[in-house]
Design an enzyme around this catalytic site. Structure first.
Site, PDB file in Angstrom:
ATOM      1  N   ARG A 260       0.837  -1.203   0.000  1.00 41.25           N
ATOM      2  CA  ARG A 260       0.000   0.000   0.000  1.00 41.25           C
ATOM      3  C   ARG A 260       0.869   1.249   0.000  1.00 41.25           C
ATOM      4  O   ARG A 260       1.851   1.335   0.721  1.00 41.25           O
ATOM      5  CB  ARG A 260      -0.919   0.004   1.224  1.00 41.25           C
ATOM      6  CG  ARG A 260      -1.871  -1.168   1.190  1.00 41.25           C
ATOM      7  CD  ARG A 260      -2.899  -1.128   2.300  1.00 41.25           C
ATOM      8  NE  ARG A 260      -3.721  -2.336   2.223  1.00 41.25           N
ATOM      9  CZ  ARG A 260      -4.668  -2.660   3.104  1.00 41.25           C
ATOM     10  NH1 ARG A 260      -4.932  -1.836   4.102  1.00 41.25           N
ATOM     11  NH2 ARG A 260      -5.358  -3.767   2.958  1.00 41.25           N
ATOM     12  N   ARG A 275       2.187   0.592  10.300  1.00 40.15           N
ATOM     13  CA  ARG A 275       1.773   1.026   8.972  1.00 40.15           C
ATOM     14  C   ARG A 275       2.954   0.956   8.019  1.00 40.15           C
ATOM     15  O   ARG A 275       3.799   1.839   7.990  1.00 40.15           O
ATOM     16  CB  ARG A 275       1.236   2.463   9.064  1.00 40.15           C
ATOM     17  CG  ARG A 275       0.415   2.930   7.882  1.00 40.15           C
ATOM     18  CD  ARG A 275      -0.163   4.313   8.127  1.00 40.15           C
ATOM     19  NE  ARG A 275      -1.106   4.313   9.240  1.00 40.15           N
ATOM     20  CZ  ARG A 275      -2.405   4.025   9.128  1.00 40.15           C
ATOM     21  NH1 ARG A 275      -2.912   3.750   7.956  1.00 40.15           N
ATOM     22  NH2 ARG A 275      -3.185   4.042  10.182  1.00 40.15           N
ATOM     23  N   GLU A 347      -6.690  -1.477  15.119  1.00 41.61           N
ATOM     24  CA  GLU A 347      -7.269  -2.391  14.129  1.00 41.61           C
ATOM     25  C   GLU A 347      -6.295  -3.516  13.763  1.00 41.61           C
ATOM     26  O   GLU A 347      -5.145  -3.282  13.440  1.00 41.61           O
ATOM     27  CB  GLU A 347      -7.629  -1.599  12.870  1.00 41.61           C
ATOM     28  CG  GLU A 347      -8.197  -2.480  11.777  1.00 41.61           C
ATOM     29  CD  GLU A 347      -8.403  -1.712  10.468  1.00 41.61           C
ATOM     30  OE1 GLU A 347      -8.515  -0.472  10.503  1.00 41.61           O
ATOM     31  OE2 GLU A 347      -8.453  -2.356   9.416  1.00 41.61           O
ATOM     32  N   SER A 350     -10.481  -6.398   9.616  1.00 39.72           N
ATOM     33  CA  SER A 350     -11.633  -5.647   9.142  1.00 39.72           C
ATOM     34  C   SER A 350     -12.467  -6.628   8.332  1.00 39.72           C
ATOM     35  O   SER A 350     -11.982  -7.178   7.350  1.00 39.72           O
ATOM     36  CB  SER A 350     -11.130  -4.495   8.276  1.00 39.72           C
ATOM     37  OG  SER A 350     -12.163  -3.611   7.978  1.00 39.72           O
ATOM     38  N   ARG A 389       0.778  -6.883  12.503  1.00 39.56           N
ATOM     39  CA  ARG A 389       0.135  -6.290  13.676  1.00 39.56           C
ATOM     40  C   ARG A 389      -0.084  -7.336  14.774  1.00 39.56           C
ATOM     41  O   ARG A 389      -0.066  -7.004  15.959  1.00 39.56           O
ATOM     42  CB  ARG A 389      -1.182  -5.620  13.282  1.00 39.56           C
ATOM     43  CG  ARG A 389      -0.937  -4.354  12.476  1.00 39.56           C
ATOM     44  CD  ARG A 389      -2.191  -3.552  12.212  1.00 39.56           C
ATOM     45  NE  ARG A 389      -1.868  -2.376  11.419  1.00 39.56           N
ATOM     46  CZ  ARG A 389      -2.746  -1.448  11.059  1.00 39.56           C
ATOM     47  NH1 ARG A 389      -4.021  -1.571  11.416  1.00 39.56           N
ATOM     48  NH2 ARG A 389      -2.376  -0.414  10.348  1.00 39.56           N
TER      49      ARG A 389
END
Length: 421
Positions: A260, A275, A347, A350, A389
């Site tokens: 990303r 991130r 998070e 999701s 994560r």
RNA sequence: GGAGAGGUGGCCGAGAGGCUGAAGGCAGCCGCCUGCUAAGCGGUUGAAGGGGUAAUACUCUUCCGAGGGUUCGAAUCCCUCCCUCUCCGCCA
């Protein structure tokens, strides 16, 4: 993609849904263009029908060695007009696509209306955050002290938001991938290892294009997109195909690296592994019957949660409000893991039901027994889980006073040790 | 990278400008026949979109890898692209 017919028939419903998502998008132009397109279709079909019958006559006349020049001249005109109509129709199509492909999915009625993440609603909480008898560290400090993640050299090799995992760090990542995949396949998910570079159609099918080009890495010559999630290739496996009712539901799980750009998140989570431009994720994807898809969403979310339970990580589950949901989703649960270093839930998964939004784009259909025509399947996806994560969560939740990190029981067979020190 | 071959319905496979939504076969479905099964006989079986109907029926258009072009008319001729296969080279 929404159904143009339902947009036409219930424009108010769509406008309202867009407002709930804080989207400012006019659909009146779209409706007008679509009406024009339908008029063109009708005119074109009439002319084609005429051409078909007259052309057949011409064939007969020629066979009988009779003169057909009048009809030929007439049909030449008809053909020219058909070409005009076709080109107008192409324009109309392009204009329709340019709008309809950027309209987000309509939120399910059970989704709370809200502006941003502040308005998300917690639905449950599992596990109790541990009481520390010392000041818990951030994962980057833990990792650097243990020499299992090297952020500086990751940056040297590639740039910011890249890290190098090393020794027990690399092994932790690998152990988690195996553990998650096994946990998912034990529940009936079929393991998939898909292409990680995909073409434009594929990434349009799940909704990342055309609207979110800025979020993606891409190659040139030849052009490919690096997948931002395994959802992209896996959801598209049956693109352009017609399944039978008995094929459904279908469950897939897939480990892939994800890429990303993180454009627009400058300054957010700049330290640590939260991130990254490249990260590992094990994904869950389902194809479901429309009438079952919300049950499937609950089950999928529970499957993702179960991984956290097995790893003894405290978490909470929230339902995203209308303003915070992703483009393709009708309803989304975020699972957030407790990070003692940040004293926050963050998070880690999701889980979304996209209903027929992606299926319509990707043309994933099914046929019901004894019924004619086809329907779109419902597609669902969720992380099960984000691997990096999860590694962070283990480092922070299982850190010990002496700087070592315990490994949760469930992971030990995969990791091959009970502690990192 | 070089040289060839090919992409047609659920599958196999014909078709080489009009009579082809597509022969023939297989598979499927429905009948018939039949102690049972197998075989046999007859019929039937794609998708998308539009019109029409209470719903059927009926009807029109499009679809032979994708997109353009030629032609009154294209699965069939021309161009571009994609994919698959075989051989050679290179390579994890």
């Amino acid at each position: 993609m929404l159904d143009i017919r339902s947009i036409r028939e219930n424009p108010e419903l769509v406008k309202e849904a867009l407002k709930k998502r804080n989207e400012d998008l006019s659909i009146d132009g779209l409706i007008a263009t679509e009406a024009k397109k339908r008029a063109l279709i009708q005119e074109g079909e009439k002319l084609r029908s005429e051409r078909n019958t007259v052309s057949e006559e011409i064939g007969k006349l020629k066979k009988e060695k009779k003169d057909a020049s009048v009809q030929v001249a007439e049909m030449k005109k008809v053909s020219d007009r058909i070409k005009e109509i076709d080109s107008e129709m192409r324009e109309a199509d392009e204009s329709i696509d340019s709008i309809i492909l950027t309209i987000p999915n309509i939120p399910h009625e059970s989704v709370p209306v809200g502006k941003d993440e502040e308005d998300n609603v917690e639905v449950r909480r599992r596990g109790t955050p541990r009481e520390f008898d010392f000041e818990p560290l951030n994962h980057w400090d833990i990792a650097e002290n243990l020499d299992i993640i090297d952020f500086n050299r990751g940056a040297k090799l590639a740039g910011s938001r890249f890290a190098l995992m090393k020794g027990m760090g690399a092994k932790l990542e690998r152990a988690l991938i195996g553990f998650m995949l096994d946990s998912n396949t034990a529940k009936g998910y079929t393991e998939i290892f898909p292409p990680i570079l995909v073409n434009r159609d594929t990434i349009t099918g799940t909704g990342q294009l055309p609207k979110f080009e800025m979020d993606l890495f891409r190659t040139s010559d030849p052009e490919f997109y690096l997948i931002p999630t395994a959802e992209v290739p896996v959801t598209n496996i049956y693109a352009d195909e017609i399944l039978s009712e008995n094929d459904l539901p279908m469950y897939f799980t897939s480990y892939t690296p994800c890429f990303r750009r993180e454009a627009g998140s400058h300054g957010k989570d700049t330290r640590g592994l939260i991130r990254q431009h490249q990260f590992n994720k094990v994904e869950l994807v389902k194809y479901a019957l429309p009438e079952k898809s919300y049950d499937e969403l609950e089950k999928l979310t529970a499957d993702a949660e179960e991984i956290l339970q097995k790893l003894e990580l405290p978490y909470r589950t929230v339902v995203l409000c209308t303003g915070d949901m992703g483009f393709a989703a009708s309803k989304t649960y975020d699972i957030e893991v407790w990070l003692p270093g940040q004293q926050k839930y963050r998070e880690i998964s999701s889980c979304s039901n996209c209903e027929d939004f992606q299926a319509r784009r990707a043309k994933i259909r099914f046929k019901r027994e004894g019924k004619k025509g086809t329907e779109f399947v419902h597609t669902l996806n969720g992380s099960g889980l984000a691997v990096g994560r999860t590694a962070i969560a283990i480092l922070e939740n299982f850190q010990q006073k002496d700087g070592s990190v315990a490994i949760p029981d469930a992971l030990r067979p995969y990791f091959g040790a009970d502690i990192i020190k």
